[in-house]
Design an enzyme around this catalytic site. Structure first.
Site, mmCIF file in Angstrom:
data_model
loop_
_atom_site.group_PDB
_atom_site.id
_atom_site.type_symbol
_atom_site.label_atom_id
_atom_site.label_comp_id
_atom_site.label_asym_id
_atom_site.label_seq_id
_atom_site.Cartn_x
_atom_site.Cartn_y
_atom_site.Cartn_z
ATOM 1 N N LEU A 23 -2.530 3.440 10.780
ATOM 2 C CA LEU A 23 -1.935 4.422 11.696
ATOM 3 C C LEU A 23 -2.805 4.671 12.910
ATOM 4 C CD1 LEU A 23 -0.779 7.158 9.168
ATOM 5 C CD2 LEU A 23 0.661 5.500 10.329
ATOM 6 N N GLN A 61 -13.915 5.708 16.297
ATOM 7 C CA GLN A 61 -15.238 5.115 16.355
ATOM 8 C C GLN A 61 -15.823 4.937 14.957
ATOM 9 O OE1 GLN A 61 -17.731 7.441 18.863
ATOM 10 N NE2 GLN A 61 -19.426 6.021 18.707
ATOM 11 N N ASP A 70 -9.821 21.916 19.701
ATOM 12 C CA ASP A 70 -9.092 20.821 20.334
ATOM 13 C C ASP A 70 -7.598 20.968 20.088
ATOM 14 O OD1 ASP A 70 -8.536 18.564 21.717
ATOM 15 O OD2 ASP A 70 -9.358 17.162 20.265
#
Ligand SMILES: *[C@@H]1O[C@H](CO)[C@@H](O)[C@H](O)[C@H]1NC(C)=O
Ligand SMILES: *[C@@H]1O[C@H](CO)[C@@H](O)[C@H](O)[C@H]1NC(C)=O
Length: 834
Positions: A546, A550, A689
């Site tokens: 999906l 990193q 976020d």
């Protein structure tokens, strides 16, 4: 521009350092690298001069300095109570900065962790800056610093004028019209070699006796001369520039108080020379002004300079009356020999007018490809701006006819003011309990709830709700009721929303090491911290990939026997016979220890989150590598993708079978997000976020907030990279998060406002899409300064005015004016449909 983000380690140096690990490269604000700060060698004696030197690589207009001590995760306790600044334009001549009253010392920190921000009055125009800690007793000092400013595109490095004079007339206070911040030399009644009040960004008032700065003398803002004492009938001013420039215009801010014998100049003649050691070219540019005997207000006079190229300029301003007074002179110039001139002569100045800090313009650099790209981007931006203005105009005319004046006015001031030419540097108001040593340098307790910022106009909410019908999108949904949501009520709840120590991060595994989170070691994470079960790894069957980041990957897997495994407390909806699909986030075995820590931390945090609108951690595989966490699989992907593929519901979309969403869908989504965030806030969790890309949708369109750090790959343009080190979602971040690195529930509220905005634009546009990353950061400085020059996101067309009002409230400068998630939820709740 936040300079710290731009300054390379190699451009930071120091007179000395105590150890390798307290070297100058560790002097960045809000970082905890090395031993946590720059510390000069040895204890500092009061007479010692140790400095941290920054090379900004170009002339820069520096307006704010931030400082902090050495905290080093509570092992350090060194800071500078006071400091001063030296600066240099050429790296040879150093000048000590003084404030408007001649004081050199700036108050610094009184603890090791709080960052203190100081406005520089006057601002510094320099390439090199030295920050010099000052101490009254022998002590160890350490500092972290940050500078805020913008490139000095005027390129002026010195001007030279006759000494300013004194105006005294019976019955009036004496006006001293000297150039009191001039940093060059005074010789034979002429100032030369420096810059001063004519470039400090502060324009004078209509009445020259009035000043912007308190505690200074009448006439402070102006430099003035009288015809009687000067003799030749003109004032001669010489300007020296950093390099050969191609001048379009000069703007002179001049007083015109004719009742006291002051007028703008009647004409001006300017001569040019290509090099400093050269003769003046014979042909001057002459310009005659239209004198104005009716309007006594001070004004900018724009003198066209006709694209003449020069490095030096000499202008004679002819008297129109007995007195002439200037407060500010600025220049616009295109770049020498650049292709911009050929392609689009007006482009560079348009950038300055529309988008950047008004009088200091966009950054210049000498690389011609980047200039070319810049030009093309400018043209595109101009077109976009024009289209935007047209659309906006239509929108205003049609839709907002009945909208409250305030919004319209605000929109306009934003636009108008961004083309104004003044930077009026005012200190923010000070809380009364703060004792001050120097009236011009105020401690700003930015996040102190008691700090009262500039008054926000109270809006007329009932009026707003009435105008909903006018929006043309009404019908089928009720207006969000924001009246119950007064700022006071919101922040008096007993939950300590901003207990910093409790802040935990929900960050993913992409290694955004900028985020400072309380240190948690692997050892401290024991099984009992993780309240979900260990699932047998062999029963996860890989289906597809999906996403990827990193440090890991997200797979779609079929989980064999998961329902039995979860038993009674399964959060999954009733089983319909199909295989149970789950998302498995997996850490690469070779991930760094930091990433591993973060991953375990995320498991620990997520396992405690149980809310219908937060993605649920079902089980984990942590007994062996690779570490995995298993969460619900959300079939409809993320909200950003979902909305961007849809249109607003209309007869057109019905007829053509275009996937669409209705207004009440959007409101329902917003309500669900606020509900999830309310839950996080109640646990003192800060998400950091929040954005549509981090909200996932399941089959029934239930929204669950997640942060699969992985999404950063897909949406990399939403994040700002700092020298490849960290990624920050700056377009969603509150100003205090950008400038000070503070993340709180209140900054999540800000991000929620941006998320709402995304939802109602159907994610068709990135927030502040007209601004570059640097300009977004600059804009956050305007939010901090709060002088009406900050650019807000504009109301999305289908958005009911009262909802936009709610968004605007989320973007309040002061956190106490932002609504809490609880009251956002209360306002949106009526739209939760099941
Ligand atoms: C300018 O005038 C003021 C008021 O008289 C005086 O205090 C100040 O020192 C003068 N500054 C300069 C640079 O001459
Ligand atoms: C300024 O002074 C010059 C010479 O003293 C004189 O010729 C001129 O008329 C004066 N200008 C004004 C506007 O007073």
């Amino acid at each position: 521009i936040i300079l710290n983000l731009m300054i390379k380690d190699t451009d930071i140096s120091a007179s000395s350092q105590w150890y390798e690990t307290t070297g100058p490269q560790f002097a960045r604000l809000n970082r905890e690298e090395g031993d946590g700060a720059w510390c000069p060698a040895g204890p500092l004696e009061p007479a010692d001069v140790q400095y941290l030197q920054l090379d900004l690589r170009q002339l820069t207009f520096v307006t704010v300095v931030g400082t902090q001590g050495r905290y080093a995760r509570s092992s350090g306790n060194e800071f500078a109570r006071m400091y001063r600044l030296d600066y240099s334009r050429d790296g040879r001549v150093w000048i000590s900065w003084t404030n408007r009253l001649g004081k050199k010392i700036i108050e610094g920190n009184d603890n090791a962790y709080t960052s203190v921000i100081k406005d520089l009055h006057p601002p510094v125009i320099a390439r090199y800056l030295r920050i010099i800690p000052v101490t009254a007793i022998c002590t160890t000092v350490c500092m972290r610093v940050e500078l805020y400013g913008c490139p000095w595109t005027d390129g002026l490095i010195a001007y030279s004028t006759p000494e300013g004079q004194i105006l005294s007339s019976p019955g009036h206070p004496i006006a001293t019209l000297n150039d009191s911040t001039y940093d060059g030399v005074l010789e034979r009644r002429r100032l030369s070699g420096g810059l001063g009040q004519l470039t400090d960004g502060v324009t004078g008032q209509d009445d020259f006796l009035q000043t912007h700065q308190y505690n200074v003398w009448p006439g402070y803002d102006y430099v003035g001369w009288s015809n009687d004492s000067l003799g030749p009938g003109y004032v001669e001013v010489e300007f020296v520039f950093d390099r050969m420039r191609n001048f379009t215009s000069m703007k002179v801010h001049s007083n015109n108080m004719f009742s006291r014998g002051v007028k703008i100049f009647s004409s001006v003649s300017c001569w040019f020379k290509p090099r400093l050691i050269a003769d003046w070219e014979a042909e001057p540019v002459e310009f005659h002004t239209v004198l104005d005997d009716r309007n006594p207000s001070a004004r900018y006079v724009t003198v066209p300079l006709g694209w003449r190229t020069a490095k030096g300029l000499r202008c004679r301003f002819f008297f129109a009356d007995v007195w002439m007074m200037f407060s500010e002179i600025s220049f616009r110039s295109g770049k020498m020999g650049s292709r911009c001139d050929v392609l689009q002569p007006s482009a560079p100045s348009h950038i300055t007018w529309l988008l950047t800090t008004p009088n200091k313009g966009a950054s210049t650099d000498d690389n011609s490809t980047s200039i070319l790209i810049g030009c093309l981007v400018t043209i595109i931006l101009l077109l976009v701006v024009i289209i935007f203005l047209i659309l906006w105009c239509q929108y205003v005319c049609k839709v907002l006819e009945k909208a409250p004046r305030r919004i319209l006015k605000e929109e306009q001031t934003v636009r108008l003011s961004s083309s104004s030419d003044t930077i009026v540097l005012q200190s923010p108001p000070v809380p009364p309990r703060v004792s001050q040593m120097d009236p011009h340098y105020e401690r700003v307790f930015l996040l102190d709830p008691q700090y009262q910022g500039p008054a926000v106009p109270r809006n007329n909410l009932p009026e707003l709700s009435q105008s909903a019908e006018a929006s043309g999108f009404g019908g089928g949904y009720a207006e969000p009721d924001v009246t119950q949501c007064t700022p006071h009520q919101c922040f008096q709840s007993s939950v300590p929303h901003y207990a910093e120590t409790d802040i935990v991060s929900l960050q993913g595994v992409t290694g955004s090491n900028m985020y400072a989170v309380p240190a948690v070691t692997v050892d401290s994470l024991t099984r009992k911290d993780i309240s979900v079960g260990e699932f047998p790894r062999h029963r996860l069957h890989f289906r597809e990939k999906l996403g990827e980041g990193q440090f890991g990957e997200v797979h779609l897997c079929e989980a064999e026997g998961l329902l039995e495994f979860l038993g009674e407390n399964t959060p999954l909806p009733e089983w319909d016979g199909r295989p149970v699909l789950v998302a498995v986030k997996q850490l690469r075995p070779d991930a760094t220890n930091n990433a591993r820590n973060d991953f375990l931390k995320e498991i620990k945090i997520m396992s405690r989150l149980k809310d219908p609108n937060i993605i649920r951690l079902l089980c984990v595989c942590v007994s062996s590598d690779p570490l995995c966490m298993v969460t619900e699989y959300m079939e409809n992907g993320d909200l950003n993708m979902f909305l961007s593929q849809r249109e607003m519901e209309s007869t057109l979309t019905h007829a053509n079978n275009i996937p669409s969403v209705s207004m009440s869908d959007l409101l329902h989504m917003s309500a669900q997000i606020s509900s999830g965030m309310r839950y996080l806030a109640s646990l003192n969790f800060v998400h950091r976020d929040l954005a549509t890309r981090n909200c996932l949708l399941d089959r029934r369109l239930t929204i669950k907030i997640a942060d699969f750090g992985m999404s950063r790959n897909l949406y990399s343009s939403d994040y700002y990279r700092i020298q490849g080190r960290a990624v920050l979602p700056i377009r969603w971040m509150a100003w205090e998060s950008i400038l000070l690195g503070k993340f709180t529930t209140a900054s999540d509220v800000w991000a929620f406002g941006v998320t709402l905005w995304e939802i109602f634009t159907l994610c068709k546009e990135q927030p502040y899409s007209l601004l570059t990353d640097e300009q977004v950061i600059e804009n956050s400085g305007e939010f901090f300064r709060s002088q009406g020059r900050q650019i807000f996101l504009s109301a999305p067309p289908p958005c009911p005015p009262s909802l936009f009002e709610l968004m605007m409230r989320c973007w309040s400068r002061d956190i106490s004016n932002r609504p809490s998630f609880n009251c956002l939820y209360q306002a949106l709740r009526p739209h939760v449909t099941h």
